[in-house]
Design an enzyme around this catalytic site. Sequence first.
Site, PDB file in Angstrom:
ATOM      1  N   HIS A 180       3.864  -2.261   3.025  1.00 28.47           N
ATOM      2  CA  HIS A 180       3.816  -0.943   2.618  1.00 28.47           C
ATOM      3  C   HIS A 180       4.936  -0.799   1.666  1.00 28.47           C
ATOM      4  O   HIS A 180       6.097  -0.896   2.272  1.00 28.47           O
ATOM      5  CB  HIS A 180       3.575   0.206   3.722  1.00 28.47           C
ATOM      6  N   ASP A 204       0.830  -1.135  -0.007  1.00 26.49           N
ATOM      7  CA  ASP A 204      -0.238   0.136  -0.021  1.00 26.49           C
ATOM      8  C   ASP A 204       0.962   1.259  -0.094  1.00 26.49           C
ATOM      9  O   ASP A 204       2.066   1.327   0.230  1.00 26.49           O
ATOM     10  CB  ASP A 204      -0.871  -0.117   1.079  1.00 26.49           C
TER      11      ASP A 204
HETATM   12 ZN   LIG Z   1      -2.718   3.162   2.772  1.00 29.03          ZN
END
Ligand SMILES: [Zn+2]
Length: 237
Positions: free
Chosen positions: A197, A47
């Site tokens: 991430h 992400d």
């Molecule tokens: Zn996010």
Amino acid sequence: MLGMLTGLAAGVAAGCAGCAAVRPTSQFFGPTLAYGSDPGQMAFTFDDGPNDPHTLHLLDLLNKYNAKATFFLIGKYVRKRPDIVRTIKQGGHAVGNHTYNHPNLLFTPLDRLQQELEDCNKALEDAVGAGDPLFRSPFACRRRRVLRAAHALGLAHVMWSVTAYDWNAKSSQAIITNVVRRVAASRRRRAEVILLHDGNYVGFGADRSFTVEAMRVLLEKYSAQGKQFVSIVELAV
Ligand SMILES: [Zn+2]
């Protein structure tokens, strides 16, 4: 597969404890994909990118293992570095909508919510022709109206089954331990969808070297177990 996902009408992150209190696999807010049906598969998801240079480092690693993954991208970063998004797609990975500005959708009015989704879609269209029909809500914040707005645009809602907690990890080993423990603890025969991430919504250029280092170990470990690393588009549901 995507047809099935969309047909289903289908993070836990700092600053959204109210949302994080609900399990990411919950279906309470509406149909949500959080894991697959084939335990031979594993789906890494990243992400808050694209990000320079960490997204590119991840792509090199994934390529080495012939692994496919899914990137939930922030529209304003896509506008900044469409070249990275093209490299992601050229590697055979999926790119999903993570809104344009990464707002907390718990407090976002409906018209702004729709704008956020559409602006991210448009950024992806301009970068790579079209994103994949996938959406992940910032901060894991789900409301029924959020999922409805995504579904209205043909986007399947994707959460995850394993949290790596890499956004505040103090070392790559901490991330590895988080993932390995949670995958081992899962007693269900299913394909895990893992939340990581490659960027940070707070600002472009965040250091994600711990995540990259952790992925080097995780890919080696799970490829030795014969796992097939797939994007959400390829995940058997
Ligand atoms: Zn996010």
